[in-house]
Structure formats: structure tokens, C-alpha cells
Design an enzyme around this catalytic site. Structure first.
Site, short mmCIF file in Angstrom:
data_model
loop_
_atom_site.label_atom_id
_atom_site.label_comp_id
_atom_site.label_asym_id
_atom_site.label_seq_id
_atom_site.Cartn_x
_atom_site.Cartn_y
_atom_site.Cartn_z
N ASN A 96 -5.36 3.48 -13.18
CA ASN A 96 -4.36 2.53 -12.72
C ASN A 96 -2.98 3.17 -12.81
O ASN A 96 -2.72 3.99 -13.68
CB ASN A 96 -4.40 1.27 -13.60
N ASN B 102 1.61 3.21 -2.49
CA ASN B 102 0.98 4.22 -3.33
C ASN B 102 -0.30 4.75 -2.70
O ASN B 102 -0.60 5.94 -2.80
CB ASN B 102 0.74 3.68 -4.74
N GLY C 232 0.78 -1.24 0.00
CA GLY C 232 0.00 0.00 0.00
C GLY C 232 0.81 1.28 0.00
O GLY C 232 0.31 2.32 0.44
N HIS D 221 0.95 2.17 -13.41
CA HIS D 221 1.77 1.07 -13.93
C HIS D 221 3.23 1.49 -13.92
O HIS D 221 3.56 2.61 -14.31
CB HIS D 221 1.34 0.71 -15.35
N LYS E 195 -8.00 -12.80 -11.07
CA LYS E 195 -9.25 -12.24 -11.59
C LYS E 195 -10.37 -12.51 -10.59
O LYS E 195 -10.20 -13.27 -9.64
CB LYS E 195 -9.59 -12.83 -12.96
N MET F 21 -3.78 -6.29 -7.97
CA MET F 21 -3.21 -7.27 -8.89
C MET F 21 -4.25 -8.22 -9.47
O MET F 21 -4.11 -9.44 -9.43
CB MET F 21 -2.09 -8.05 -8.18
N ARG F 22 -5.31 -7.64 -10.00
CA ARG F 22 -6.34 -8.43 -10.67
C ARG F 22 -6.67 -7.82 -12.01
O ARG F 22 -6.72 -6.60 -12.14
CB ARG F 22 -7.61 -8.50 -9.83
#
Length: 193
Positions: free
Chosen positions: A109, A13, A11, A111, A65, A92-93
Site C-alpha cells: 500500500n 499512482n 488513478g 500512504h 470495507k 479506499m477499503r
């Protein structure tokens, strides 16, 4: 602007966003909820530290997922927060169209590469192994194409000859911690709420 953060890991970010909020540097944004798909994720501790409700939400049995029930749980729980923006901060999905459509143009998001280069897992490691001289991080809108949505902003990080993979990771993460809160702040100021 009501913000919901989704994360899977330590966590850092999310904490950068919460710290910016505490320092009154997040524009008109307010973090209203944090959800994690991992019951022991470090991101959950940041909620208590910053006074934001944070909880584990069962994603279902798959690692990368949602199953249909897990996806429905997330959509319902997030909708209850009435979010203007959903921030994926190390979540991470892979999101399916049903989830993306439920929050169309409201999911961003972060990246760890300069997209469109090095999408998917391990963006920093991909850049390192490829031998590029500049990498960085990207904030983009989420679409059905993994790491393929419209780019909102990027921060470049030069790869120095003295870098190790670990030092490069640290510098990319520092760039992320500056870029993501700045993007959230800017979006909050631009929002027609």
C-alpha cells in the site's frame, strides 16, 4: 513479476506505475490487471490508455470495507490473475484478514505520510494541521493493522513556510509518483520468481 493494481479514484499512482512500465523502468514487473471498486473511477481509463485490462468489480454495499460476497469476488478475480504482487493505489477499503491471508506478503500500500505518523484517512491534512516540518509518503506491506505493516520505503517532503495545503498535496503526490514505481521495480528485481 505479475502485478494487479486496485484503486478507487482518479488513478494517478496507477498511471505512474503504467508509465514506468511503458518507459521500461519497472524492472521485471508486468501489470496484468486493474480492478476498481467504483464503476466510474478514473483509474479504469488508464487501463485502456496503457493496454491493461481494467474493470469495475462489485465490492458489495459497504463504502469502506467488503461484505463477504464482495470479498470472495475480489479474491477469486485476483487469484485468476496469478499475481505475484497486489498494489493498493488509492484503494479506499479496509481489508479484512481473510483477504490479507489469501495474498499473504504480496499486498503493498502507498500512504501519504511518513508512517507510523498520521495513519488512516487524510495523512497530508493531518500532517499539515499538526504543523510538522517534514512529511512524505510510505510504501508498506499490508497487514490487519491499518497502515501498520512493515515499511518497505519512504520519501520525505519538507513543508515550506510558503506552502499551502494544496501545494503540499501536490508535492507529496509527486513524491508518491516517483516512490511507488521505484518500489515495484525493486521488488520485481528481488523476487525469486
Amino acid at each position: 513479476m505479475r502485478v494487479v493494481i486496485l484503486g478507487s479514484g482518479r488513478g494517478s499512482n496507477a498511471e505512474a506505475i503504467l508509465n514506468a512500465l511503458q518507459q521500461k523502468q519497472l524492472g521485471r514487473a508486468e501489470v496484468v490487471r486493474i480492478f476498481s471498486d467504483k464503476p466510474d473511477a478514473g483509474i479504469l481509463a488508464h487501463g485502456a490508455k496503457y493496454g491493461v485490462p481494467a474493470s469495475f468489480l462489485d465490492p458489495g454495499p459497504f463504502k469502506t470495507k467488503f461484505d463477504d460476497e464482495g470479498e470472495a469476488r475480489y479474491i477469486e478475480a485476483i487469484n485468476a490473475c496469478e499475481p505475484d504482487l497486489i498494489v493498493l493505489a488509492g484503494f479506499m477499503r479496509i481489508l479484512k484478514p481473510r483477504f490479507i491471508d489469501a495474498f499473504a506478503n504480496r499486498i503493498i500500500n502507498l500512504h501519504p505520510s511518513l508512517l507510523p505518523s498520521f495513519p488512516g484517512l487524510d495523512g497530508i491534512g493531518q500532517a499539515w494541521r499538526r504543523g510538522v516540518r517534514i512529511t512524505g509518503c510510505t510504501v508498506h506491506y499490508v497487514t490487519a493493522e491499518v497502515d501498520g505493516g512493515p515499511i518497505i520505503d519512504q520519501a520525505a517532503v519538507r513543508i515550506e513556510k510558503t506552502d499551502t495545503l494544496e501545494s503540499l498535496e501536490a508535492r507529496v503526490h509527486a513524491a508518491e509518483h516517483a516512490l511507488l514505481p521505484a518500489v515495484v521495480a525493486r521488488l520485481s528485481e528481488e523476487a525469486k520468481i
